[in-house]
Every structure is written in structure tokens, then in C-alpha cells.
Design a protein around this motif. Sequence first.
Motif, PDB file in Angstrom:
ATOM      1  N   GLU A   1     -26.899 -19.657  25.498  1.00 33.78           N
ATOM      2  CA  GLU A   1     -27.384 -20.402  26.620  1.00 33.78           C
ATOM      3  C   GLU A   1     -26.563 -20.730  27.796  1.00 33.78           C
ATOM      4  O   GLU A   1     -26.962 -21.144  28.749  1.00 33.78           O
ATOM      5  CB  GLU A   1     -28.262 -21.273  26.122  1.00 33.78           C
TER       6      GLU A   1
ATOM      7  N   ASP B   1     -27.346  -6.184  36.820  1.00 29.03           N
ATOM      8  CA  ASP B   1     -28.674  -6.923  36.998  1.00 29.03           C
ATOM      9  C   ASP B   1     -28.170  -8.505  36.222  1.00 29.03           C
ATOM     10  O   ASP B   1     -27.210  -8.329  35.381  1.00 29.03           O
ATOM     11  CB  ASP B   1     -29.846  -6.505  36.409  1.00 29.03           C
ATOM     12  N   ASN B   2     -28.868  -9.597  36.651  1.00 31.14           N
ATOM     13  CA  ASN B   2     -28.525 -10.714  36.113  1.00 31.14           C
ATOM     14  C   ASN B   2     -28.725 -10.827  34.613  1.00 31.14           C
ATOM     15  O   ASN B   2     -29.793 -10.313  34.291  1.00 31.14           O
ATOM     16  CB  ASN B   2     -29.479 -11.966  36.695  1.00 31.14           C
ATOM     17  N   PRO B   3     -27.904 -10.943  33.762  1.00 27.93           N
ATOM     18  CA  PRO B   3     -27.915 -10.577  32.354  1.00 27.93           C
ATOM     19  C   PRO B   3     -28.550 -12.010  31.739  1.00 27.93           C
ATOM     20  O   PRO B   3     -28.468 -12.038  30.118  1.00 27.93           O
ATOM     21  CB  PRO B   3     -26.600 -10.304  31.753  1.00 27.93           C
ATOM     22  N   SER B   4     -28.657 -13.085  32.042  1.00 25.01           N
ATOM     23  CA  SER B   4     -28.920 -14.275  31.539  1.00 25.01           C
ATOM     24  C   SER B   4     -30.083 -14.233  30.604  1.00 25.01           C
ATOM     25  O   SER B   4     -30.079 -14.665  29.370  1.00 25.01           O
ATOM     26  CB  SER B   4     -29.577 -15.287  32.514  1.00 25.01           C
ATOM     27  N   SER B   5     -31.204 -13.708  30.836  1.00 23.71           N
ATOM     28  CA  SER B   5     -32.283 -13.392  29.878  1.00 23.71           C
ATOM     29  C   SER B   5     -31.951 -12.684  28.501  1.00 23.71           C
ATOM     30  O   SER B   5     -32.497 -13.072  27.414  1.00 23.71           O
ATOM     31  CB  SER B   5     -33.436 -12.645  30.422  1.00 23.71           C
ATOM     32  N   TYR B   6     -30.964 -11.765  28.706  1.00 27.34           N
ATOM     33  CA  TYR B   6     -30.728 -10.896  27.590  1.00 27.34           C
ATOM     34  C   TYR B   6     -29.631 -11.934  26.720  1.00 27.34           C
ATOM     35  O   TYR B   6     -30.047 -12.003  25.338  1.00 27.34           O
ATOM     36  CB  TYR B   6     -29.604  -9.902  27.672  1.00 27.34           C
TER      37      TYR B   6
ATOM     38  N   TYR C   1     -20.289 -12.424  34.884  1.00 29.05           N
ATOM     39  CA  TYR C   1     -20.977 -13.691  34.348  1.00 29.05           C
ATOM     40  C   TYR C   1     -19.951 -14.084  33.255  1.00 29.05           C
ATOM     41  O   TYR C   1     -19.303 -13.117  32.276  1.00 29.05           O
ATOM     42  CB  TYR C   1     -22.108 -13.452  33.834  1.00 29.05           C
TER      43      TYR C   1
ATOM     44  N   ILE D   1     -29.665 -15.251  26.562  1.00 25.67           N
ATOM     45  CA  ILE D   1     -30.435 -16.323  25.981  1.00 25.67           C
ATOM     46  C   ILE D   1     -31.098 -16.016  25.030  1.00 25.67           C
ATOM     47  O   ILE D   1     -31.460 -16.693  23.966  1.00 25.67           O
ATOM     48  CB  ILE D   1     -31.428 -16.898  27.230  1.00 25.67           C
ATOM     49  N   SER D   2     -31.862 -14.505  25.013  1.00 27.43           N
ATOM     50  CA  SER D   2     -32.497 -14.052  23.953  1.00 27.43           C
ATOM     51  C   SER D   2     -31.790 -13.893  22.520  1.00 27.43           C
ATOM     52  O   SER D   2     -32.348 -13.896  21.353  1.00 27.43           O
ATOM     53  CB  SER D   2     -33.445 -12.644  24.345  1.00 27.43           C
ATOM     54  N   LYS D   3     -30.501 -13.832  22.648  1.00 23.34           N
ATOM     55  CA  LYS D   3     -29.790 -13.662  21.443  1.00 23.34           C
ATOM     56  C   LYS D   3     -28.834 -14.981  21.130  1.00 23.34           C
ATOM     57  O   LYS D   3     -28.224 -15.106  20.229  1.00 23.34           O
ATOM     58  CB  LYS D   3     -28.420 -12.890  21.820  1.00 23.34           C
TER      59      LYS D   3
END
Length: 303
Positions: A293, A281-286, A185, A288-290
Motif C-alpha cells: 500500500e 499507467d498509474n500502478p497503484s491499484s495493482y 513509482y 494495493i491488490s497485492k
Amino acid sequence: MKKTFYSNGKLLITAEYLVLDGAKALALPTKFGQNLIVEKGTNQEIKWTSYDADESVWFEGTIPFSTITTTTPFENESVANTLITILREAYLLSPEPILNSEGYNVTTHLTFPKKWGLGTSSTLINNIAQWFKIDAFLLLKSSFGGSGYDIACAQNDSPIIYHLEQGNPIVEKVNFNPAFTENLYFVYLNQKQSSKNAIAAYNEKKNNIEAKKKAINQITQIVLKADDLNTFAEALENHETTLSFVLETKTAKEFLFPDFKGTIKSLGAWGGDFILAISKDNPSSYFISKGYETIIPYSEMIL
């Protein structure tokens, strides 16, 4: 008389900075890029309009031919002066498009947000070189400077290994399509990095470059041929460690993402633009939390 030119954007996977000193770099052209449309104009001038990806105008101006054909130096940097400098150098390499024209209306359109740093300048230089029918590497060297890997990406629709040999660009098309691209990604770091400033800082700090270059060349080959995710990730972690030592700077993972469960690889000038995140694993949520986006899967970014 309408003419349209297009160039690909770029991402540098290995050998950032050291590519300037002849290291072999793996570089990937992107699905994003920039076009340049040239139409007939008048008044011995170029009416120029540049559009960002959202169709907003980020530069607009009128450039008299006389400004291009003169050699008067500029006292300050600006978008207009940088553009005129590129056009001046193009004119010196091939005067006909200016001498044999009544004028031009030129528009450029980015297909990526300008702030991303995927090659606004390199795609422009390559497009102008196509327009003037000149060598884009020569135009880069005489105007903007740099290794030229971004010009090579602009001109190629497949991954490349790029290096400089006695100052000359060597481009090798390669087969790079790893089976684990779903684990790769690209994450935008919310700020554009100045390549010129980054290169200047590198030139001040570099030492024992031949040994570092040899290490990076070996890593580039491992990355290119890796057939499993662990080998690929380990090689890029070694790359980060090597460059961190050269630049005397913390890696992006140490500085920004110390708790990330995966590998982080800086791309291009450190401290901005994109990073490559390698994750099972898809790291998008990690991210975004930082507060980051813009997360783009490999398949949506790379040609």
C-alpha cells in the motif's frame, strides 16, 4: 548551544552490491531524511532520544562518557551498542566534543518511517560526523561498513554517480531529471532488509566480478542518459537479469510480480525495502491488490 544537523535519505538505482567492488552507481538523495539536535547536558553523559516519523520514540537511553571513551568490546548487537560504537569511533577521530563537555541532550527525528530503509543508519552517521567535525566516510568505515554511497547521498542535494577507487569514495554530481518521471513509482515491500546480511551473502557468491562490473557500468551510463522510457526500462531489466545471475536469486518481478505490466527494479539489498516500478499507467491499484500500500511517485520521493 543548541545545534541542529540534517542528512538526506537515499535510494540506489544501479550497481547494488557491485558498488562495493568499484562499480559506478546512480544514487538519488530523497526528500526524506533525519535530523540530529544537540543541546547542553550534565553529568558527563548523553541523554539520547530517537523519534520515528510518527513522533513515537524508537530508542531512548543514557550513555555515560566513560562508556564512549572505553574500548571494551560488546558481546551482542543492540541499538544501544551500535550507537555507542559509532560514538566511540567518532571520539577516536575527534575527542574534543566529549573531553570538553559537561554532557549532552541529543534528539533525532526521522522524516520517513524507520522501517522503510531509506538510511536510518547513514543519516545518523553523517549527522554525528557533522557534530564531531570529522569525515563521515571514515566514520562509516570504522563503525558500520559499506560502500559509502548512502553517506554521499546524505551530503548531496542532487543525483550522483558514486564509486570506490582504491577504496576511496568518488562522488560526481550529475543531471538526472528524465522527462518520464511521471511513469516512475517507488513501492515499499513491507519488510526491511538487513544490508549486512545481504552483503555477506553477496560476498559468498560473487565471481568474475570485473566482467559484471563492466556490464553494470555500461547500464548505469545508459540509465543516466536515457531520454525515453523504453530505453530506461530495458536497461534496468538488463540490470535485474545481471544481478539475478550474480546473486543466484530470482528477480523481484519473477518472485513477487510476474503479472505486472511494466518493469520492476530492486533497489539496494534485494528482498526488502523499496522497488522501482516503471509503468505507463498509474500502478497503484495493482500493488494495493497485492498487499503493498506504500506507493510513492518519483516527484514525492526524490530531491
